[in-house]
Design a protein around this motif. Structure first.
Motif, PDB file in Angstrom:
ATOM      1  N   GLY A 142       0.776  -1.236   0.000  1.00 31.14           N
ATOM      2  CA  GLY A 142       0.000   0.000   0.000  1.00 31.14           C
ATOM      3  C   GLY A 142       0.800   1.274   0.000  1.00 31.14           C
ATOM      4  O   GLY A 142       0.235   2.357   0.164  1.00 31.14           O
ATOM      5  N   TYR A 143       2.117   1.194  -0.223  1.00 27.37           N
ATOM      6  CA  TYR A 143       2.962   2.379  -0.183  1.00 27.37           C
ATOM      7  C   TYR A 143       3.376   2.831  -1.583  1.00 27.37           C
ATOM      8  O   TYR A 143       3.363   2.064  -2.548  1.00 27.37           O
ATOM      9  CB  TYR A 143       4.233   2.107   0.629  1.00 27.37           C
ATOM     10  CG  TYR A 143       3.989   1.924   2.105  1.00 27.37           C
ATOM     11  CD1 TYR A 143       3.728   3.013   2.930  1.00 27.37           C
ATOM     12  CD2 TYR A 143       4.001   0.650   2.676  1.00 27.37           C
ATOM     13  CE1 TYR A 143       3.494   2.842   4.287  1.00 27.37           C
ATOM     14  CE2 TYR A 143       3.776   0.473   4.030  1.00 27.37           C
ATOM     15  CZ  TYR A 143       3.523   1.571   4.827  1.00 27.37           C
ATOM     16  OH  TYR A 143       3.289   1.396   6.169  1.00 27.37           O
ATOM     17  N   VAL A 144       3.769   4.114  -1.669  1.00 29.89           N
ATOM     18  CA  VAL A 144       4.403   4.679  -2.851  1.00 29.89           C
ATOM     19  C   VAL A 144       5.780   5.155  -2.404  1.00 29.89           C
ATOM     20  O   VAL A 144       5.909   5.839  -1.387  1.00 29.89           O
ATOM     21  CB  VAL A 144       3.596   5.856  -3.432  1.00 29.89           C
ATOM     22  CG1 VAL A 144       4.247   6.360  -4.722  1.00 29.89           C
ATOM     23  CG2 VAL A 144       2.156   5.449  -3.676  1.00 29.89           C
ATOM     24  N   HIS A 145       6.825   4.791  -3.154  1.00 26.41           N
ATOM     25  CA  HIS A 145       8.177   5.156  -2.731  1.00 26.41           C
ATOM     26  C   HIS A 145       8.383   6.661  -2.769  1.00 26.41           C
ATOM     27  O   HIS A 145       8.963   7.248  -1.844  1.00 26.41           O
ATOM     28  CB  HIS A 145       9.210   4.464  -3.630  1.00 26.41           C
ATOM     29  CG  HIS A 145      10.617   4.667  -3.175  1.00 26.41           C
ATOM     30  ND1 HIS A 145      11.356   5.774  -3.520  1.00 26.41           N
ATOM     31  CD2 HIS A 145      11.424   3.907  -2.385  1.00 26.41           C
ATOM     32  CE1 HIS A 145      12.559   5.692  -2.965  1.00 26.41           C
ATOM     33  NE2 HIS A 145      12.630   4.572  -2.275  1.00 26.41           N
ATOM     34  N   CYS A 146       7.981   7.312  -3.845  1.00 25.19           N
ATOM     35  CA  CYS A 146       7.997   8.782  -3.997  1.00 25.19           C
ATOM     36  C   CYS A 146       9.374   9.385  -4.274  1.00 25.19           C
ATOM     37  O   CYS A 146       9.457  10.592  -4.511  1.00 25.19           O
ATOM     38  CB  CYS A 146       7.409   9.484  -2.771  1.00 25.19           C
ATOM     39  SG  CYS A 146       5.660   9.189  -2.529  1.00 25.19           S
ATOM     40  N   ASP A 147      10.444   8.616  -4.243  1.00 23.38           N
ATOM     41  CA  ASP A 147      11.761   9.193  -4.516  1.00 23.38           C
ATOM     42  C   ASP A 147      12.649   8.178  -5.225  1.00 23.38           C
ATOM     43  O   ASP A 147      13.819   8.000  -4.885  1.00 23.38           O
ATOM     44  CB  ASP A 147      12.417   9.661  -3.216  1.00 23.38           C
ATOM     45  CG  ASP A 147      13.544  10.662  -3.467  1.00 23.38           C
ATOM     46  OD1 ASP A 147      13.603  11.230  -4.576  1.00 23.38           O
ATOM     47  OD2 ASP A 147      14.369  10.876  -2.549  1.00 23.38           O
ATOM     48  N   LEU A 148      12.075   7.537  -6.243  1.00 25.33           N
ATOM     49  CA  LEU A 148      12.813   6.529  -6.994  1.00 25.33           C
ATOM     50  C   LEU A 148      13.775   7.223  -7.951  1.00 25.33           C
ATOM     51  O   LEU A 148      13.359   7.989  -8.824  1.00 25.33           O
ATOM     52  CB  LEU A 148      11.835   5.650  -7.775  1.00 25.33           C
ATOM     53  CG  LEU A 148      12.350   4.297  -8.278  1.00 25.33           C
ATOM     54  CD1 LEU A 148      12.696   3.394  -7.105  1.00 25.33           C
ATOM     55  CD2 LEU A 148      11.313   3.639  -9.170  1.00 25.33           C
ATOM     56  N   LYS A 149      15.077   6.958  -7.786  1.00 25.53           N
ATOM     57  CA  LYS A 149      16.122   7.551  -8.623  1.00 25.53           C
ATOM     58  C   LYS A 149      17.377   6.719  -8.470  1.00 25.53           C
ATOM     59  O   LYS A 149      17.495   5.906  -7.533  1.00 25.53           O
ATOM     60  CB  LYS A 149      16.369   9.009  -8.216  1.00 25.53           C
ATOM     61  CG  LYS A 149      16.802   9.188  -6.764  1.00 25.53           C
ATOM     62  CD  LYS A 149      16.972  10.664  -6.420  1.00 25.53           C
ATOM     63  CE  LYS A 149      17.370  10.850  -4.954  1.00 25.53           C
ATOM     64  NZ  LYS A 149      17.527  12.289  -4.619  1.00 25.53           N
ATOM     65  N   PRO A 150      18.356   6.877  -9.378  1.00 25.10           N
ATOM     66  CA  PRO A 150      19.570   6.043  -9.323  1.00 25.10           C
ATOM     67  C   PRO A 150      20.314   6.106  -7.998  1.00 25.10           C
ATOM     68  O   PRO A 150      20.902   5.111  -7.570  1.00 25.10           O
ATOM     69  CB  PRO A 150      20.424   6.594 -10.472  1.00 25.10           C
ATOM     70  CG  PRO A 150      19.429   7.140 -11.442  1.00 25.10           C
ATOM     71  CD  PRO A 150      18.328   7.710 -10.600  1.00 25.10           C
ATOM     72  N   ASP A 151      20.298   7.265  -7.329  1.00 29.69           N
ATOM     73  CA  ASP A 151      20.998   7.393  -6.049  1.00 29.69           C
ATOM     74  C   ASP A 151      20.383   6.517  -4.963  1.00 29.69           C
ATOM     75  O   ASP A 151      21.045   6.214  -3.957  1.00 29.69           O
ATOM     76  CB  ASP A 151      21.009   8.852  -5.582  1.00 29.69           C
ATOM     77  CG  ASP A 151      22.002   9.700  -6.351  1.00 29.69           C
ATOM     78  OD1 ASP A 151      22.844   9.122  -7.060  1.00 29.69           O
ATOM     79  OD2 ASP A 151      21.914  10.936  -6.267  1.00 29.69           O
ATOM     80  N   ASN A 152      19.125   6.133  -5.129  1.00 28.55           N
ATOM     81  CA  ASN A 152      18.432   5.330  -4.120  1.00 28.55           C
ATOM     82  C   ASN A 152      18.317   3.861  -4.520  1.00 28.55           C
ATOM     83  O   ASN A 152      17.532   3.121  -3.921  1.00 28.55           O
ATOM     84  CB  ASN A 152      17.044   5.906  -3.841  1.00 28.55           C
ATOM     85  CG  ASN A 152      17.112   7.239  -3.122  1.00 28.55           C
ATOM     86  OD1 ASN A 152      18.100   7.548  -2.464  1.00 28.55           O
ATOM     87  ND2 ASN A 152      16.075   8.045  -3.253  1.00 28.55           N
ATOM     88  N   LEU A 153      19.073   3.455  -5.529  1.00 31.58           N
ATOM     89  CA  LEU A 153      19.105   2.061  -5.954  1.00 31.58           C
ATOM     90  C   LEU A 153      20.493   1.503  -5.646  1.00 31.58           C
ATOM     91  O   LEU A 153      21.492   1.991  -6.165  1.00 31.58           O
ATOM     92  CB  LEU A 153      18.797   1.946  -7.455  1.00 31.58           C
ATOM     93  CG  LEU A 153      17.424   2.500  -7.863  1.00 31.58           C
ATOM     94  CD1 LEU A 153      17.278   2.482  -9.380  1.00 31.58           C
ATOM     95  CD2 LEU A 153      16.299   1.703  -7.215  1.00 31.58           C
ATOM     96  N   LEU A 154      20.560   0.498  -4.795  1.00 32.04           N
ATOM     97  CA  LEU A 154      21.826  -0.023  -4.293  1.00 32.04           C
ATOM     98  C   LEU A 154      22.169  -1.360  -4.941  1.00 32.04           C
ATOM     99  O   LEU A 154      21.280  -2.160  -5.246  1.00 32.04           O
ATOM    100  CB  LEU A 154      21.767  -0.191  -2.773  1.00 32.04           C
ATOM    101  CG  LEU A 154      21.433   1.072  -1.973  1.00 32.04           C
ATOM    102  CD1 LEU A 154      21.432   0.755  -0.473  1.00 32.04           C
ATOM    103  CD2 LEU A 154      22.402   2.206  -2.278  1.00 32.04           C
ATOM    104  N   LEU A 155      23.479  -1.595  -5.117  1.00 34.44           N
ATOM    105  CA  LEU A 155      23.954  -2.823  -5.750  1.00 34.44           C
ATOM    106  C   LEU A 155      24.788  -3.628  -4.762  1.00 34.44           C
ATOM    107  O   LEU A 155      25.710  -3.099  -4.126  1.00 34.44           O
ATOM    108  CB  LEU A 155      24.781  -2.497  -6.991  1.00 34.44           C
ATOM    109  CG  LEU A 155      23.990  -1.881  -8.150  1.00 34.44           C
ATOM    110  CD1 LEU A 155      24.932  -1.451  -9.259  1.00 34.44           C
ATOM    111  CD2 LEU A 155      22.975  -2.874  -8.685  1.00 34.44           C
ATOM    112  N   PHE A 156      24.461  -4.916  -4.675  1.00 39.07           N
ATOM    113  CA  PHE A 156      25.131  -5.823  -3.757  1.00 39.07           C
ATOM    114  C   PHE A 156      25.905  -6.874  -4.561  1.00 39.07           C
ATOM    115  O   PHE A 156      25.292  -7.686  -5.256  1.00 39.07           O
ATOM    116  CB  PHE A 156      24.110  -6.511  -2.846  1.00 39.07           C
ATOM    117  CG  PHE A 156      23.373  -5.559  -1.951  1.00 39.07           C
ATOM    118  CD1 PHE A 156      23.744  -5.409  -0.632  1.00 39.07           C
ATOM    119  CD2 PHE A 156      22.314  -4.801  -2.435  1.00 39.07           C
ATOM    120  CE1 PHE A 156      23.075  -4.528   0.199  1.00 39.07           C
ATOM    121  CE2 PHE A 156      21.636  -3.914  -1.613  1.00 39.07           C
ATOM    122  CZ  PHE A 156      22.018  -3.769  -0.284  1.00 39.07           C
TER     123      PHE A 156
END
Length: 349
Positions: A142-156
């Motif tokens: 039921g949530y919306v992230h609202c700040d999806l961008k490359p800086d908020n995508l992490l790689l493991f």
């Protein structure tokens, strides 16, 4: 989200192991993120990323902690450590709140693109699929992230010491601005009508006074694609004019159709994250084993030229990686193929 005065303030766990500061990972509008490490009982080191916010930003870190607690164990979401926020004192004597999360040793998607420059279509498809799997998890709660961008995508990074193969798992992070779908964001103001980072916001989120819907995240996904060739400044201007970003002619047909779906003028025409996972651009020759759970999960892979360092250590310099297909059959063929060497005579002085 307003602070509930009846909610008990977090306290430091008595059994929390002693953590040692390693380095700063970055700073944002609502706090900083530092890398900490501690020695486990078996003598190995364990590293964790710790988000630190002062009392003025308690609402934001508390919101993020509660959402990540709900999303614990969900695919495509950065994982939380502990059952409560930790309370501490910074070097200025100010009370701060700490949230411990898993450490993304490969950094953000922004830094990954900067290091590798041009990504192959197959890598882009894998990353896009991973983002959508994370959005399925977020939206299903039921949530919306609202700040999806490359800086908020992490790689493991995940290393295979036997084959010297490095794969990457992408996860969504930073839920400080996330809210329930259909709610109005407290961040929205008449003179600054943006919820999150404005270059990645959808036109209706600006036009309609901050009412947030799940399709906002799908528009943001279209803005993320590294082969779009659209600058951040162009995204800002087109957003204010309520125009979709212009898709370059060099973008492949399937990718173009996917982006056009994300940039649909009517939000309802964008569909859902689950539906976009079934888009022809992402399916290709993939076999979808569970569309309801977000489809088949794959990791982006690359072969490195030397044996990777142990994961319990910190790499001082970034590894230079060559992106190749993550299919195991191709790796097997490469390993069985004999190497051809040409010996050159030494150069004369």
């Amino acid at each position: 989200m307003r602070l509930n005065p009846n909610v008990q303030k977090p306290e430091m766990h008595k059994n929390t192991p002693e953590m040692n500061f390693v380095k700063s990972l970055g700073k944002g509008a609502y706090g900083s993120v530092d890398l900490y490490g501690y020695t486990k009982d078996d003598g190995t080191m364990f590293y964790t990323a710790v988000k630190i916010s002062d009392h003025q930003n308690y609402d934001s870190v508390d919101t993020e902690f509660r959402i990540l607690s709900e999303l614990r164990g969900c695919p495509g979401i950065v994982q939380l450590f502990g059952n409560s926020l930790l309370q501490g004192i910074d070097f200025n004597g100010t009370k701060v709140y700490k949230m411990a999360m898993e450490y993304a040793a490969a950094g953000t998607l922004t830094s990954f693109i900067r290091r590798n420059r041009k990504l192959s279509d197959s890598v882009i498809r894998d990353f896009t699929r991973a983002i959508l799997q994370g959005l399925v998890s977020i939206h299903s709660h039921g949530y919306v992230h609202c700040d999806l961008k490359p800086d908020n995508l992490l790689l493991f990074p995940r290393y295979d010491e036997g084959t010297w193969y490095c794969s990457y798992e992408l996860k969504i992070s930073d839920f400080g601005l996330s809210i329930k779908a259909g709610d109005k964001s407290d961040c929205w103001e008449t003179d600054s009508p943006f919820v999150g980072t404005h270059a990645y916001m959808s036109p209706e989120s600006v036009r309609d006074g901050g009412t947030v819907d799940k399709t906002l995240d799908l528009w943001s996904l279209g803005c993320i694609h590294p082969w779009s060739g659209v600058s951040v400044d162009d995204l800002k201007l087109r957003l204010l004019d309520e125009n979709a970003p212009e898709i370059p002619e060099t973008v492949p047909c399937g990718a173009r159709q996917f982006m056009e779906k994300c940039f649909a003028r009517k939000p309802e025409e964008r569909g859902s994250a689950s539906e976009l996972l079934l888009h022809p651009f992402l399916i290709g020759d993939q076999r979808i084993v569970d569309a309801g759970a977000g489809g088949e999960r794959r990791r982006v892979g690359s072969r490195i030229r030397k044996s990777p360092p142990k994961l319990d250590g910190i790499t001082k310099a970034p590894l230079k990686l060559k992106i190749i297909s993550s299919k195991a059959s191709q790796i097997k063929r490469m390993s069985n193929k004999p190497l051809k060497l040409r010996i050159l005579p030494p150069r004369s002085a």
